[in-house]
Design an enzyme around this catalytic site. Structure first.
Site, PDB file in Angstrom:
ATOM      1  N   GLU A  28      23.404  43.757  45.319  1.00  0.00           N
ATOM      2  CA  GLU A  28      24.676  43.118  44.971  1.00  0.00           C
ATOM      3  C   GLU A  28      25.438  42.719  46.241  1.00  0.00           C
ATOM      4  O   GLU A  28      25.245  43.318  47.311  1.00  0.00           O
ATOM      5  CB  GLU A  28      25.520  44.130  44.163  1.00  0.00           C
ATOM      6  CG  GLU A  28      26.887  43.625  43.760  1.00  0.00           C
ATOM      7  CD  GLU A  28      27.593  44.548  42.759  1.00  0.00           C
ATOM      8  OE1 GLU A  28      27.113  45.669  42.528  1.00  0.00           O
ATOM      9  OE2 GLU A  28      28.630  44.123  42.216  1.00  0.00           O
ATOM     10  N   ASN A 174      27.671  41.451  33.064  1.00  0.00           N
ATOM     11  CA  ASN A 174      27.424  42.809  33.561  1.00  0.00           C
ATOM     12  C   ASN A 174      28.599  43.696  33.168  1.00  0.00           C
ATOM     13  O   ASN A 174      29.757  43.319  33.351  1.00  0.00           O
ATOM     14  CB  ASN A 174      27.317  42.786  35.090  1.00  0.00           C
ATOM     15  CG  ASN A 174      27.317  44.193  35.692  1.00  0.00           C
ATOM     16  OD1 ASN A 174      26.306  44.888  35.634  1.00  0.00           O
ATOM     17  ND2 ASN A 174      28.453  44.626  36.237  1.00  0.00           N
ATOM     18  N   GLU A 175      28.296  44.850  32.624  1.00  0.00           N
ATOM     19  CA  GLU A 175      29.331  45.830  32.271  1.00  0.00           C
ATOM     20  C   GLU A 175      30.546  45.125  31.659  1.00  0.00           C
ATOM     21  O   GLU A 175      31.683  45.284  32.122  1.00  0.00           O
ATOM     22  CB  GLU A 175      29.714  46.689  33.481  1.00  0.00           C
ATOM     23  CG  GLU A 175      28.540  47.527  33.958  1.00  0.00           C
ATOM     24  CD  GLU A 175      28.883  48.649  34.933  1.00  0.00           C
ATOM     25  OE1 GLU A 175      30.035  48.725  35.401  1.00  0.00           O
ATOM     26  OE2 GLU A 175      27.982  49.458  35.217  1.00  0.00           O
ATOM     27  N   TYR A 243      24.504  56.281  36.044  1.00  0.00           N
ATOM     28  CA  TYR A 243      24.619  56.834  37.399  1.00  0.00           C
ATOM     29  C   TYR A 243      24.710  58.355  37.319  1.00  0.00           C
ATOM     30  O   TYR A 243      25.267  58.899  36.356  1.00  0.00           O
ATOM     31  CB  TYR A 243      25.848  56.257  38.105  1.00  0.00           C
ATOM     32  CG  TYR A 243      25.640  54.818  38.541  1.00  0.00           C
ATOM     33  CD1 TYR A 243      24.906  54.527  39.677  1.00  0.00           C
ATOM     34  CD2 TYR A 243      26.159  53.757  37.792  1.00  0.00           C
ATOM     35  CE1 TYR A 243      24.693  53.212  40.079  1.00  0.00           C
ATOM     36  CE2 TYR A 243      25.950  52.437  38.193  1.00  0.00           C
ATOM     37  CZ  TYR A 243      25.214  52.170  39.342  1.00  0.00           C
ATOM     38  OH  TYR A 243      24.993  50.881  39.736  1.00  0.00           O
ATOM     39  N   GLU A 296      20.761  49.427  36.065  1.00  0.00           N
ATOM     40  CA  GLU A 296      21.455  50.115  37.170  1.00  0.00           C
ATOM     41  C   GLU A 296      21.265  51.602  36.944  1.00  0.00           C
ATOM     42  O   GLU A 296      21.623  52.124  35.877  1.00  0.00           O
ATOM     43  CB  GLU A 296      22.949  49.769  37.207  1.00  0.00           C
ATOM     44  CG  GLU A 296      23.231  48.363  37.680  1.00  0.00           C
ATOM     45  CD  GLU A 296      24.710  48.072  37.889  1.00  0.00           C
ATOM     46  OE1 GLU A 296      25.486  49.008  38.212  1.00  0.00           O
ATOM     47  OE2 GLU A 296      25.095  46.903  37.708  1.00  0.00           O
ATOM     48  N   GLN A 342      21.304  50.818  45.053  1.00  0.00           N
ATOM     49  CA  GLN A 342      20.953  49.452  45.337  1.00  0.00           C
ATOM     50  C   GLN A 342      20.020  49.429  46.543  1.00  0.00           C
ATOM     51  O   GLN A 342      19.930  50.410  47.266  1.00  0.00           O
ATOM     52  CB  GLN A 342      22.200  48.635  45.610  1.00  0.00           C
ATOM     53  CG  GLN A 342      23.168  48.569  44.422  1.00  0.00           C
ATOM     54  CD  GLN A 342      24.258  47.518  44.610  1.00  0.00           C
ATOM     55  OE1 GLN A 342      24.234  46.727  45.533  1.00  0.00           O
ATOM     56  NE2 GLN A 342      25.245  47.546  43.705  1.00  0.00           N
TER      57      GLN A 342
HETATM   58  O1  AHR Z   1      26.281  49.448  41.635  1.00  0.00           O
HETATM   59  C1  AHR Z   1      27.659  49.491  41.835  1.00  0.00           C
HETATM   60  C2  AHR Z   1      28.441  49.082  40.615  1.00  0.00           C
HETATM   61  O2  AHR Z   1      28.255  50.025  39.611  1.00  0.00           O
HETATM   62  C3  AHR Z   1      28.043  47.784  39.956  1.00  0.00           C
HETATM   63  O3  AHR Z   1      28.622  46.685  40.553  1.00  0.00           O
HETATM   64  C4  AHR Z   1      28.563  47.948  38.562  1.00  0.00           C
HETATM   65  O4  AHR Z   1      27.820  47.214  37.624  1.00  0.00           O
HETATM   66  C5  AHR Z   1      28.477  49.458  38.338  1.00  0.00           C
HETATM   67  O5  AHR Z   1      29.642  49.949  37.806  1.00  0.00           O
END
Ligand code: AHR
Length: 492
Positions: A28, A174-175, A243, A296, A342
């Site tokens: 990103e 995205n999101e 995450y 992600e 990432q």
């Molecule tokens: O990867 C960092 C961020 O985490 C991304 O931009 C977003 O999609 C997520 O919240």
């Protein structure tokens, strides 16, 4: 004292194919991922090919990422692709809203495509739904893929690429439950249908990817799919985000924080993937197959904040968790792609840079070591192992195993992880009489906090094991905190 485990691998009991795209990645416009990590322009001290950093390309070629998602993340719904094409000196400077940094647009679509070609990966583009338009997204598809004599296809040719890029994977936002517009799933579903209609209308081999949930908003997927009933043919994949590791430090963590990551967080991902797989399977009942993507995932430790550009170090904990996560992903037949967040200098990176220097992380080594799993047929395996547990008493097997047979049947590949922080394990391995060991490798460490630095770039790296690592009686020692890969060939 070493503990004992038994592992049985059944090469003849072949299950589903492990999709190569499970080993995909995500880059990103955030922190130093693209600018410095990939794009250095005409920096006087960093070797580059027309602006793209050479050492990054070389490192990433070694892991051969099958697919790379770009330009975000949250940045995607703040990005207008026309800003990033044409003569670089004339491109506008913007404010990267979510990551609070300038966006020079020196790296745009054509640079990304060139980067993908250099590292041998397939592009996955995420369109702007939050602040963009259907027309803008549809034009982007035309710019990338059109074979017709249109203004946008001619513009692509003027920008150096007459041949279409044939981008297959297109994310629609995205999101969108958060940074991508704070939408309700019903509203997003209708917008999704509108975008998808015009993107699909372009024809060609195109896979459309919808914004899915994270474990904190499980109802999102149900409501999205329910709203789209009758229009589900517009969805190829639902993409979820997970995450892990929040609150913990990247290098200064406790043993229990480690155990919570490899036990609770892997289990949490497993449950969420299973849930969304079930929902998409039910939705596929209406006649069009819908799969799941985890576009992600990875660790997010407390050092990674917006001011630090989400930079964090990467230790053997990240590597062990990655290996255990891949074993989990292999078991999910309806999971078609994952994209760790990432690639460079951000979150659970494969590669870290400091000016002209570059190092690879323990996570990089897992991606590289596990390459033979990609595209192989998962085979049945069973494990009897001592367990590891969190302070709260949640437990799992200390030894985790996954085995695949290559499509041509010429290779059996097994990865074995000893997640225990203190006990080595003596494993009695039975892979049948028809296979003999060809090579073995190991990623180990003295401490789970071990990591590579610019001063000690090879502190953590895999080693080849001697041929007798697997003893004639079928036993093998797995040191504590280690990842071992075994490659077998058929006995003639
Ligand atoms: O990867 C960092 C961020 O985490 C991304 O931009 C977003 O999609 C997520 O919240």
């Amino acid at each position: 004292m070493a503990s004992k485990a038994t592992v049985r691998v059944h090469p003849d009991v072949r299950l589903h194919t492990v999709n190569a795209n499970l080993y995909g990645h995500f880059a990103e416009h955030l922190g130093r991922c693209i600018y410095e990590g990939v794009w250095v322009g005409d920096h006087p001290k960093i070797a580059a090919d027309d602006g793209i950093r050479r050492d990054t390309v070389e490192a990433l070629r070694a892991v051969a990422l099958p697919v790379l998602r770009w330009p975000g993340g949250c940045f995607a719904d703040n990005y207008h692709w026309r800003d990033g094409i044409g003569p670089r000196a004339q491109r506008p400077r913007r404010h990267n809203l979510w990551w609070n940094q300038p966006e020079t647009n020196q790296f745009g679509t054509d640079e990304f495509m060139r980067f993908c070609a250099l590292i041998g990966t397939e592009p996955y583009l995420c369109t702007n739904v939050g602040s963009g338009t259907v027309q803008e997204a549809s034009d982007w598809v035309e710019y990338c893929n059109s074979t017709q004599n249109t203004t946008l296809a001619r513009l692509r040719a003027e920008n150096g690429h007459a041949a279409p890029y044939n981008v297959r994977y297109w994310g629609i936002g995205n999101e969108n439950w958060g940074c991508g517009g704070n939408m309700r799933p019903e509203y997003y579903a209708d917008l999704y249908a509108q975008f998808a209609t015009y993107l699909r209308g372009r024809g060609g081999d195109m896979k459309l990817i919808a914004c899915g949930s994270h474990p904190g908003i499980p109802q999102w997927d149900e409501r999205f799919l329910e709203t789209l009933k009758g229009r589900l043919g517009l969805v190829d994949y639902v993409a979820i985000h997970i995450y892990s590791g929040h609150g913990s430090s990247d290098t200064d963590f406790t043993d229990d924080e480690y155990y919570r990551l490899v036990i609770d967080a892997v289990d949490g991902m497993d449950r969420h993937i299973r849930r969304v797989s079930g929902l998409t399977q039910t939705a596929s009942g209406y006649g069009h197959e819908i799969g799941v993507i985890l576009d992600e995932w990875g660790t997010w430790f407390r050092e990674a904040t917006t001011p630090t550009g989400l930079y964090q170090q990467n230790t053997m904990r990240d590597a062990l968790w990655t290996a255990a996560s891949f074993h989990c992903f292999h078991r999910h037949e309806r999971l078609f792609m994952t994209n760790m967040a990432q690639t460079i200098n951000v979150l659970q990176a494969l590669v870290l840079t400091r000016g002209p220097e570059l190092i690879v992380t323990p996570t990089f080594h897992v991606y590289e070591m596990f390459k033979p799993h990609r595209g192989g047929r998962l085979v049945a395996s069973s494990v009897t192992s001592p367990s590891i547990s969190t302070a709260e008493g949640r437990s799992t097997d200390a030894v985790s195993v996954s085995a695949t047979v290559s499509e041509d049947g010429a290779r059996l590949f097994a990865s074995l992880v000893n997640l225990d922080l203190s006990a080595a394990c003596e494993v009695a391995l039975d892979a049948g009489a028809d296979w003999r060991l060809r090579q073995a490798r190991r990623l180990g460490c003295a401490d789970v906090r071990d990591h590579n630095t610019f001063e000690a770039p090879k502190a953590v790296q895999p080693e080849a094991l001697p041929a007798d690592a697997l003893r004639p009686d079928g036993t093998l020692s797995l040191p504590a905190r280690s990842i071992t890969t075994l490659e077998f060939e058929p006995v003639d």
